[in-house]
Scaffold this motif. Structure first.
Motif, PDB file in Angstrom:
ATOM      1  N   ARG A   1      -7.799   2.409   6.497  1.00  0.00           N
ATOM      2  CA  ARG A   1      -8.349   3.714   6.870  1.00  0.00           C
ATOM      3  C   ARG A   1      -7.332   4.552   7.642  1.00  0.00           C
ATOM      4  N   CYS A   2      -6.695   3.947   8.648  1.00  0.00           N
ATOM      5  CA  CYS A   2      -5.740   4.690   9.459  1.00  0.00           C
ATOM      6  C   CYS A   2      -4.569   5.170   8.590  1.00  0.00           C
ATOM      7  N   PHE A   3      -4.123   4.315   7.674  1.00  0.00           N
ATOM      8  CA  PHE A   3      -3.026   4.704   6.772  1.00  0.00           C
ATOM      9  C   PHE A   3      -3.412   5.907   5.920  1.00  0.00           C
ATOM     10  N   VAL A   4      -4.590   5.856   5.324  1.00  0.00           N
ATOM     11  CA  VAL A   4      -5.045   6.948   4.452  1.00  0.00           C
ATOM     12  C   VAL A   4      -5.157   8.248   5.249  1.00  0.00           C
ATOM     13  N   GLU A   5      -5.744   8.177   6.433  1.00  0.00           N
ATOM     14  CA  GLU A   5      -5.930   9.397   7.236  1.00  0.00           C
ATOM     15  C   GLU A   5      -4.582   9.985   7.660  1.00  0.00           C
ATOM     16  N   LEU A   6      -3.655   9.129   8.074  1.00  0.00           N
ATOM     17  CA  LEU A   6      -2.344   9.625   8.491  1.00  0.00           C
ATOM     18  C   LEU A   6      -1.529  10.126   7.299  1.00  0.00           C
ATOM     19  N   ALA A   7      -1.684   9.467   6.134  1.00  0.00           N
ATOM     20  CA  ALA A   7      -0.988   9.927   4.923  1.00  0.00           C
ATOM     21  C   ALA A   7      -1.489  11.313   4.518  1.00  0.00           C
ATOM     22  N   GLU A   8      -2.806  11.517   4.618  1.00  0.00           N
ATOM     23  CA  GLU A   8      -3.377  12.833   4.299  1.00  0.00           C
ATOM     24  C   GLU A   8      -2.861  13.890   5.275  1.00  0.00           C
ATOM     25  N   GLU A   9      -2.705  13.479   6.540  1.00  0.00           N
ATOM     26  CA  GLU A   9      -2.165  14.417   7.528  1.00  0.00           C
ATOM     27  C   GLU A   9      -0.712  14.766   7.197  1.00  0.00           C
ATOM     28  N   CYS A  10       0.066  13.770   6.789  1.00  0.00           N
ATOM     29  CA  CYS A  10       1.460  14.016   6.394  1.00  0.00           C
ATOM     30  C   CYS A  10       1.525  14.979   5.211  1.00  0.00           C
ATOM     31  N   ILE A  11       0.626  14.788   4.241  1.00  0.00           N
ATOM     32  CA  ILE A  11       0.599  15.651   3.063  1.00  0.00           C
ATOM     33  C   ILE A  11       0.252  17.084   3.453  1.00  0.00           C
TER      34      ILE A  11
ATOM     35  N   ILE B   1       0.839  -1.203   0.000  1.00  0.00           N
ATOM     36  CA  ILE B   1       0.000   0.000   0.000  1.00  0.00           C
ATOM     37  C   ILE B   1       0.874   1.254   0.000  1.00  0.00           C
ATOM     38  N   CYS B   2       2.034   1.196   0.643  1.00  0.00           N
ATOM     39  CA  CYS B   2       2.949   2.348   0.632  1.00  0.00           C
ATOM     40  C   CYS B   2       3.457   2.637  -0.773  1.00  0.00           C
ATOM     41  N   HIS B   3       3.798   1.576  -1.497  1.00  0.00           N
ATOM     42  CA  HIS B   3       4.302   1.778  -2.851  1.00  0.00           C
ATOM     43  C   HIS B   3       3.182   2.131  -3.828  1.00  0.00           C
ATOM     44  N   ALA B   4       1.961   1.734  -3.490  1.00  0.00           N
ATOM     45  CA  ALA B   4       0.819   2.173  -4.302  1.00  0.00           C
ATOM     46  C   ALA B   4       0.637   3.681  -4.167  1.00  0.00           C
ATOM     47  N   LEU B   5       0.834   4.203  -2.960  1.00  0.00           N
ATOM     48  CA  LEU B   5       0.720   5.647  -2.764  1.00  0.00           C
ATOM     49  C   LEU B   5       1.829   6.386  -3.516  1.00  0.00           C
ATOM     50  N   ILE B   6       3.017   5.803  -3.570  1.00  0.00           N
ATOM     51  CA  ILE B   6       4.099   6.413  -4.350  1.00  0.00           C
ATOM     52  C   ILE B   6       3.692   6.503  -5.816  1.00  0.00           C
ATOM     53  N   ASP B   7       3.034   5.461  -6.316  1.00  0.00           N
ATOM     54  CA  ASP B   7       2.609   5.452  -7.712  1.00  0.00           C
ATOM     55  C   ASP B   7       1.463   6.434  -7.958  1.00  0.00           C
ATOM     56  N   TYR B   8       0.489   6.487  -7.030  1.00  0.00           N
ATOM     57  CA  TYR B   8      -0.695   7.319  -7.221  1.00  0.00           C
ATOM     58  C   TYR B   8      -0.506   8.752  -6.736  1.00  0.00           C
ATOM     59  N   GLN B   9       0.355   8.930  -5.708  1.00  0.00           N
ATOM     60  CA  GLN B   9       0.635  10.236  -5.103  1.00  0.00           C
ATOM     61  C   GLN B   9      -0.516  10.784  -4.256  1.00  0.00           C
ATOM     62  N   VAL B  10      -1.745  10.477  -4.604  1.00  0.00           N
ATOM     63  CA  VAL B  10      -2.907  11.034  -3.922  1.00  0.00           C
ATOM     64  C   VAL B  10      -3.619   9.924  -3.132  1.00  0.00           C
ATOM     65  N   PRO B  11      -3.766  10.035  -1.802  1.00  0.00           N
ATOM     66  CA  PRO B  11      -4.392   8.976  -1.007  1.00  0.00           C
ATOM     67  C   PRO B  11      -5.791   8.593  -1.475  1.00  0.00           C
ATOM     68  N   SER B  12      -6.571   9.571  -1.968  1.00  0.00           N
ATOM     69  CA  SER B  12      -7.930   9.267  -2.396  1.00  0.00           C
ATOM     70  C   SER B  12      -7.948   8.320  -3.596  1.00  0.00           C
ATOM     71  N   LYS B  13      -6.844   8.267  -4.348  1.00  0.00           N
ATOM     72  CA  LYS B  13      -6.771   7.369  -5.511  1.00  0.00           C
ATOM     73  C   LYS B  13      -6.638   5.908  -5.103  1.00  0.00           C
ATOM     74  N   LEU B  14      -6.425   5.649  -3.810  1.00  0.00           N
ATOM     75  CA  LEU B  14      -6.341   4.267  -3.340  1.00  0.00           C
ATOM     76  C   LEU B  14      -7.716   3.625  -3.240  1.00  0.00           C
ATOM     77  N   ALA B  15      -8.759   4.406  -3.502  1.00  0.00           N
ATOM     78  CA  ALA B  15     -10.139   3.898  -3.579  1.00  0.00           C
ATOM     79  C   ALA B  15     -10.547   3.124  -2.331  1.00  0.00           C
ATOM     80  N   MET B  16     -10.360   3.743  -1.180  1.00  0.00           N
ATOM     81  CA  MET B  16     -10.772   3.103   0.070  1.00  0.00           C
ATOM     82  C   MET B  16     -12.293   3.039   0.158  1.00  0.00           C
TER      83      MET B  16
END
Length: 449
Positions: A272-282, A240-255
């Motif tokens: 869910r926790c990953f997406v929320e924390l990734a958005e916070e990091c961004i 999932i971490c490398h998927a975010l590198i590819d997509y760049q945008v957490p919402s593109k992970l289609a949670m």
């Protein structure tokens, strides 16, 4: 019969017993030596052309239960008992139900593909001629695994530009966010991202435990102390971490509403926790609220609420603060309807900035994504490229490949081959059988992202 005769009889009986045992043990040793000799002769005839060695030892591992495609694994041992590499007997089953039965040899550290032998062809096998195998091996032998086939893609003629979604305003640096509360197992999730040239190039998702005798979640999942459905949690986190590198945008992970996603192969856990924390990091990256400032701010907030906390707090090896905000009281915000600050950054700006400045930040945060355009890439010629460890393709055209191959994130691939001309699918089957070996060795050696 006197006592002397009885004693002699007993001694004779004991001597006969010991002699009998010695004969039995000698026979067993001789039998074992002969059996081992026959076994080694069989191994030599089967494996020597794949990976020459002095002897071969069968590997016993519970991991084999997770890889039904692997019949068995052998360690090739050379002089002075040095490990030369490993040989895996693999039956790869493709989408059409055809089998690629092969012996795949990998280096002693499990990273390189160093030998190959096709086994007897059966009625439902993918058949390769010697010339085809020669083409494939010339391109892939002694290369780093995993291996994928570079493909071409036809595009419709258009004068329009491709539309892509990207995050704007990211400042270079390392950014961090952690959960305020622990889960049912005592783990506190955290996400760390690294931004270079305005692009997310590295992502890490893990969790430390409030019980400091417990290993972090990724390590615990590799030892079996922490389990989830599907792949172990460490592998799912990596994917999932490398998927975010590819997509760049957490919402593109289609949670989905249940916290899962269907678009990242091998990921079945709740993200869910990953997406929320990734958005916070961004969000932190847009405001230069880097990891060092985040942790220092968190320390100050806790120290203000509980004087002396700084001197007694628990820290991980990375310097992360081990603290469970049971009732959010240390982050209380008397001016907020919710009663507390939703993030450490909000607490930081709430205590340091004016209401007008805060309003500007909130307004700026409402536009996280921006639609940008990039030129259409000409893929009329084959594309040759290498993927860096951070998963970003640099100084090259974009490759025409899917997000993952054989359930392996694209960012893990360093070797790409052209394959057999006009036979992309059969070339992919060859690579897939090698990638089975890669996935096994990755877990066998406990590789991490």
């Amino acid at each position: 019969m006197n006592r002397k005769q009885i004693k002699k009889l007993i001694l004779d009986a004991v001597l006969i017993l010991f002699l009998s045992i010695a004969v039995v043990i000698g026979g067993m040793v001789t039998s074992t030596i002969k059996r081992n000799s026959r076994e080694q002769k069989s191994y030599l005839s089967l494996f020597n052309e794949v990976l020459p060695a002095n002897k071969y030892e069968k590997v016993s591992s519970d991991l084999l239960k997770k890889f039904p495609e692997i019949n068995s694994v052998y360690k090739a041992v050379g002089e002075n008992n040095i490990t030369m590499g490993y040989i895996l007997d693999i039956d790869y089953l493709n989408a059409e139900g055809l089998i690629v039965h092969s012996l795949v040899a990998v280096s002693s550290d499990g990273s390189n593909f160093i030998g190959y032998k096709k086994m007897e062809e059966e009625g439902n096998s993918v058949i390769y001629s010697d010339s085809e195998l020669s083409v494939l091996l010339d391109q892939s032998l002694n290369k780093t695994m995993p291996i994928a086939v570079t493909s071409e893609e036809e595009e419709e003629d258009t004068d329009e530009e491709d539309v892509v979604v990207s995050i704007t305003g990211l400042h270079d640096g390392i950014y961090y966010a952690q959960s305020f509360t622990k889960d049912n197992s005592g783990f506190i999730d955290y996400v760390e991202i690294e931004v270079n040239d305005g692009i997310i190039t590295r992502v890490k998702w893990d969790a430390f435990n409030v019980d400091r005798t417990t290993k972090d979640r990724s390590e615990a999942s590799l030892t079996g102390a922490y389990t989830v459905s599907g792949e172990n949690w460490a592998t799912q986190s990596y994917n999932i971490c490398h998927a975010l590198i590819d997509y760049q945008v957490p919402s593109k992970l289609a949670m989905k509403s249940d916290g899962t996603t269907d678009i990242v192969p091998g990921v079945t856990c709740n993200i869910r926790c990953f997406v929320e924390l990734a958005e916070e990091c961004i969000r932190n990256a847009r405001h230069r609220f880097d990891e060092e400032l985040y942790i220092e701010t968190m320390m100050e907030i806790l120290d203000d609420s509980m004087p002396g906390f700084r001197d007694t707090c628990l820290l991980t090896e990375e310097g992360y603060i081990v603290y469970h905000f049971k009732d959010m009281s240390p982050l209380s915000d008397p001016n907020s309807e919710g009663g507390f600050y939703p993030t450490i950054f909000d607490a930081y700006i709430g205590k340091t900035l004016t209401p007008e400045s805060i309003e500007d930040i909130i307004e700026d945060d409402n536009e996280l994504l921006e639609i940008t355009t990039v030129p259409v890439i000409d893929t009329s010629d084959p594309v040759y490229y290498e993927v860096g460890e951070d998963g970003v393709v640099r100084d090259q055209q974009n490759p025409v490949l899917t997000l993952s191959v054989d359930g392996i994130a694209l960012s893990e691939f360093n070797t790409f081959i052209d394959g057999i001309p006009g036979e992309a699918e059969r070339s992919e089957n060859f690579c897939s059988s090698i990638n089975v070996a890669y996935k096994f060795m990755k877990e066998y050696f406990n590789w991490m992202s």
